[in-house]
Design an enzyme around this catalytic site. Structure first.
Site, PDB file in Angstrom:
ATOM      1  N   GLU A  20       0.852  -1.200   0.000  1.00 35.21           N
ATOM      2  CA  GLU A  20       0.000   0.000   0.000  1.00 35.21           C
ATOM      3  C   GLU A  20       0.886   1.247   0.000  1.00 35.21           C
ATOM      4  O   GLU A  20       2.071   1.153   0.334  1.00 35.21           O
ATOM      5  CB  GLU A  20      -0.879   0.006   1.257  1.00 35.21           C
ATOM      6  CG  GLU A  20      -1.840  -1.166   1.279  1.00 35.21           C
ATOM      7  CD  GLU A  20      -2.798  -1.116   2.457  1.00 35.21           C
ATOM      8  OE1 GLU A  20      -2.692  -0.182   3.289  1.00 35.21           O
ATOM      9  OE2 GLU A  20      -3.648  -2.022   2.527  1.00 35.21           O
ATOM     10  N   PRO A  21       0.310   2.383  -0.323  1.00 38.48           N
ATOM     11  CA  PRO A  21       1.129   3.616  -0.301  1.00 38.48           C
ATOM     12  C   PRO A  21       1.826   3.803   1.043  1.00 38.48           C
ATOM     13  O   PRO A  21       2.951   4.284   1.100  1.00 38.48           O
ATOM     14  CB  PRO A  21       0.105   4.727  -0.565  1.00 38.48           C
ATOM     15  CG  PRO A  21      -0.997   4.060  -1.325  1.00 38.48           C
ATOM     16  CD  PRO A  21      -1.062   2.646  -0.815  1.00 38.48           C
ATOM     17  N   GLY A  53       4.818  -1.074   3.029  1.00 33.63           N
ATOM     18  CA  GLY A  53       5.566  -1.941   2.115  1.00 33.63           C
ATOM     19  C   GLY A  53       6.163  -3.086   2.894  1.00 33.63           C
ATOM     20  O   GLY A  53       5.497  -4.077   3.191  1.00 33.63           O
ATOM     21  N   GLU A  93       7.217 -16.848  -4.052  1.00 32.57           N
ATOM     22  CA  GLU A  93       7.439 -15.580  -4.759  1.00 32.57           C
ATOM     23  C   GLU A  93       8.917 -15.201  -4.710  1.00 32.57           C
ATOM     24  O   GLU A  93       9.529 -14.857  -5.717  1.00 32.57           O
ATOM     25  CB  GLU A  93       6.593 -14.469  -4.132  1.00 32.57           C
ATOM     26  CG  GLU A  93       6.922 -13.096  -4.737  1.00 32.57           C
ATOM     27  CD  GLU A  93       6.087 -11.950  -4.173  1.00 32.57           C
ATOM     28  OE1 GLU A  93       5.290 -12.186  -3.249  1.00 32.57           O
ATOM     29  OE2 GLU A  93       6.255 -10.817  -4.670  1.00 32.57           O
ATOM     30  N   ARG A 131      35.623  -8.690 -29.342  1.00 27.42           N
ATOM     31  CA  ARG A 131      36.089  -7.306 -29.322  1.00 27.42           C
ATOM     32  C   ARG A 131      37.613  -7.278 -29.149  1.00 27.42           C
ATOM     33  O   ARG A 131      38.148  -7.939 -28.261  1.00 27.42           O
ATOM     34  CB  ARG A 131      35.407  -6.575 -28.157  1.00 27.42           C
ATOM     35  CG  ARG A 131      35.899  -5.184 -27.921  1.00 27.42           C
ATOM     36  CD  ARG A 131      35.392  -4.234 -28.975  1.00 27.42           C
ATOM     37  NE  ARG A 131      35.746  -2.859 -28.667  1.00 27.42           N
ATOM     38  CZ  ARG A 131      35.512  -1.847 -29.479  1.00 27.42           C
ATOM     39  NH1 ARG A 131      34.929  -2.049 -30.649  1.00 27.42           N
ATOM     40  NH2 ARG A 131      35.862  -0.631 -29.146  1.00 27.42           N
ATOM     41  N   GLN A 155      30.036  -3.109 -18.365  1.00 24.08           N
ATOM     42  CA  GLN A 155      31.401  -2.578 -18.292  1.00 24.08           C
ATOM     43  C   GLN A 155      32.305  -3.255 -19.319  1.00 24.08           C
ATOM     44  O   GLN A 155      33.082  -2.610 -20.006  1.00 24.08           O
ATOM     45  CB  GLN A 155      31.949  -2.771 -16.871  1.00 24.08           C
ATOM     46  CG  GLN A 155      33.179  -1.944 -16.580  1.00 24.08           C
ATOM     47  CD  GLN A 155      32.904  -0.442 -16.635  1.00 24.08           C
ATOM     48  OE1 GLN A 155      31.795   0.013 -16.343  1.00 24.08           O
ATOM     49  NE2 GLN A 155      33.901   0.324 -17.031  1.00 24.08           N
TER      50      GLN A 155
END
Lengths: 272, 435
Positions: free
Chosen positions: B184-185, B188, B294, B320, B388
């Site tokens: 919620e605002p 967290g 999760e 490279r 990098q």
């Protein structure tokens, strides 16, 4: 209608080759199904199904001849939708092209199949012999390098188009028959069975096995035969005696000017 | 590498080494005109775990089913997810058509038992899917996670038979996109401070409050929502048909742009009592159980990002050249590659090892917190190393590294900040030591 599809497992063609004395060392290779055989399964499944309905117009049987303990690749094809699998246990050194063709023909007869679909060649040795030799043994009509296949179910025939050097050849062959497929067979509308709408566009390529397909695959019939069961056996008539890497390319030269180049082409290379 | 054209461009006698996956990818990239053909990902594409020895393969692919699942998802990711990733990132939108393909492939119900329409697989399988999808499009994978872990898996374990019958078929098929509302605002990491309330009123509950940063908020049809009934956290399923429910505009973000997020807004929102999940006040247990898978799958996403970035930097460092030699001959570059490999393998091993002990019947908060605490910074660091090593090429949009770099940061924040994992681990260890 019963469709038999042959599957070969090959060392992953995308991995670099390791040369050893007298051959190739595949010991660290991942083994994968031959891509053209994947296309053959896809073609068989497209012939057998009616998209959007549960109807099945044909049974699809996948067949592989391979060493014991190396059968994992078949599960993938059962997961894609093939109905059952047959494996013929055989060590690589017992196999040559003739034996493989005879074994396939024997399974074809034993199962009473109506159609054999094979990849046009295997990516490892590019033999391009199996479909033709099986057709010869069976005395069946054949169409090789099929780019499209249309099944005329009323007339029990296939209309096969083949891309040849000077155009597209269209053949009509009665079933039972043998077809080998080219990679264009998996373009969106290459296979027509008269049941799936003709304008239905498949995704290009062989389909992915869905997760449900993968979990169902374990429950599908999986028959194991030996070469002896098919009345075959004995030592192979052919064997590879050597595989050599092509000679390394010689280093080129960098020239300073067009005059130098001309000079070398005329005097050294003698091509002008 | 052999250059291969479209099928119609091939001559009749072309060379046969034409693996479909490769030219399929090339054609799609050309057709979309969007993403340039990625030159950096062909090193390890054929072996999902090319670096694994047989022993560690038993950790990553414990059964034949897991291996087939990995091959399938990896192939799907290369053929269909990769070609759209850059364009979805630019748009900041979920590719709904592609999302529904996850349903076709049966991936949306991976952890749901077969008799209820799922695949009946375990947390290792869920980790495999997130790992493989995140190599190509972590943003898209996040939408998958919000749907299949935060809604489908979570919902399954607290829903009744009637509730399952109503919501599972269409969420497992992908017809309905789903998500979960916890943050919620004003709450967290301190999740118990949530202020969304639910009050019983006859045959329904009335919800008031706002959830924010909700993945799939824009496209979602149904959400698993936590609200307090008499001060106790309770789970509900809320769908678009509930009066008083709405979602905000898309909340724009730095990375993970292949999925969207929004607020879920409840203004005297009427939710039928039949949508109460489990008993009143039982929401905390559901929430804690589901946070484990999760966190585990978020850790797997970070591993996917790290794997891909490593692959890209290894190839680039060989191709490279500087000062007349490939840049991988320089110790400074070798340090990036060597450390990136070691930390990626460590994160992978921890994540897959924890996955073996995460499931509906066992609690493993400390394991899942540890996996994500370790893996999240690895994804970010390896993406940074890749950028990098690749220099300007890594920073520009021609290559996927800058996108993966932006995506990686979320994993230190979403599903529990790394600070929350530190807090939980300390708490769990202290409690265990006191026993």
């Amino acid at each position: 209608m019963k469709i038999l599809v042959t599957l070969k497992r090959i060392p992953n063609p995308d991995e670099p080759l390791k040369f050893t004395v007298g051959g190739l060392d595949y010991s660290s290779h991942k083994w994968v199904p031959n891509a053209f055989d994947e296309y053959a399964v896809e073609a068989a499944l497209r012939l057998a199904e009616k998209v959007g309905a549960p109807d099945r117009l044909a049974e699809v049987i996948v067949l592989s001849i391979c060493p014991q303990g190396q059968r994992q690749h078949l599960i993938q094809f059962l997961g894609m939708g093939a109905d059952r699998a047959i494996v013929v246990d055989a060590d690589e050194d017992a196999l040559d092209t003739g034996t493989v063709a005879k074994a396939i023909a024997a399974v074809y007869k034993r199962e009473g199949c109506d159609l054999l679909i094979a990849g046009k060649l295997s990516q490892d040795n590019e033999g391009n012999q199996i479909a033709q030799r099986v057709a010869g043994i069976l005395g069946a009509p054949q169409a090789c390098f099929a780019a499209t296949v249309e099944w005329d179910r009323g007339q029990r025939a296939l209309i096969v188009s083949r891309e040849v050097d000077d155009g597209v050849e269209v053949k009509r062959i009665p079933l039972p028959a043998v077809v080998s497929v080219d990679l264009r067979i998996v373009l969106p509308t290459s296979v027509q069975n008269g049941a799936t709408p003709a304008n239905h566009a498949y995704k290009e390529g062989a389909r992915l096995a869905s997760l449900r397909g993968i979990t169902l695959a374990k429950k599908k019939p999986f028959q194991v035969l030996s070469l002896g069961d098919l009345g075959l056996g004995g030592p192979a008539n052919e064997r590879a005696v050597a595989v050599k890497a092509p000679p390394a390319r010689k280093a080129g030269q960098i020239v300073g000017s067009v005059d130098d180049l001309f000079d070398k082409l005329t005097k050294e290379a003698k091509v002008l | 590498m052999i250059a291969i054209g479209t099928p119609s461009a091939l001559g009749a006698g072309e060379i046969a080494r034409a693996a479909w996956a490769r030219w399929g990818r090339v054609i799609s990239a050309r057709r979309s005109g969007a993403a340039p053909v990625d030159r950096g990902d062909q090193v390890m594409v054929s072996g999902a775990m090319s670096t694994a020895s047989q022993g560690s393969d038993a950790l990553f692919n414990p059964t034949e089913e897991h291996r087939l699942l990995r091959d399938m998802v990896a192939e799907f990711a290369r053929r269909e997810v990769d070609p759209q990733a850059a364009a979805s990132d630019v748009k900041g939108a979920l590719n709904l058509e592609l999302f529904r393909r996850l349903g076709d492939l049966g991936l949306l119900g991976v952890t749901i038992p077969e008799q209820d329409g799922g695949a009946g697989l375990d947390a290792v399988a869920a980790v495999i899917i997130h790992h493989e999808l995140s190599k190509y499009d972590p943003g898209f994978c996040l939408a998958y996670l919000a749907h299949s872990m935060l809604f489908v898996n979570n919902f399954y374990h607290c829903a009744s038979a009637e509730q399952r019958a109503r919501y599972l078929p269409r969420t497992i098929s992908g017809e309905w996109v789903a998500g979960m509302g916890m943050t919620e605002p004003g709450a967290g990491t301190d999740v118990l401070a949530m202020t969304t309330t639910a009050t019983r009123d006859g045959g329904s509950f009335v919800l008031n409050g706002t959830k924010t940063y909700i993945t799939n908020g824009c496209e979602g049809y149904c959400f698993l929502v936590y609200a307090k009934v008499d001060g106790k956290i309770t789970a509900f399923v809320v769908d678009r048909e509930c009066a008083g429910f709405s979602t905000s505009n898309h909340i724009d973000k730095l990375g993970m742009r292949g999925s969207t997020m929004s607020e879920l807004i409840f203004e005297d929102c009427r939710v039928p009592a039949a949508n109460l999940l489990g008993a009143e006040g039982s929401g905390l247990a559901h929430m804690m159980r589901n946070l484990e898978i999760e966190r585990l799958t978020l850790a797997a996403m970070s591993v996917g990002i790290a794997d891909r970035c490593l692959e890209l930097m290894v190839r680039h460092a060989e191709e490279r050249r500087a000062f007349q030699q490939p840049i991988n001959r320089f110790g400074q570059i070798q340090r990036y590659i060597g450390e990136a490999y070691a930390m990626t393998e460590a994160a992978k091993c921890l994540t897959y090892n924890v996955a073996r002990d995460v499931g509906p019947a066992q609690r493993n908060r400390i394991g899942s917190d540890a996996a994500k605490l370790f893996a999240a910074p690895v994804g970010k660091t390896v993406a940074d190393y890749a950028m990098q090593v690749m220099g300007g090429a890594g920073y520009c949009r021609e290559y996927p590294v800058e996108r993966l770099w932006r995506d990686a940061k979320l994993l230190e924040i979403g599903g529990g900040t790394i600070e929350a994992h530190q807090k939980n681990i300390t708490k769990d260890l202290t409690r265990a030591a006191a026993r």
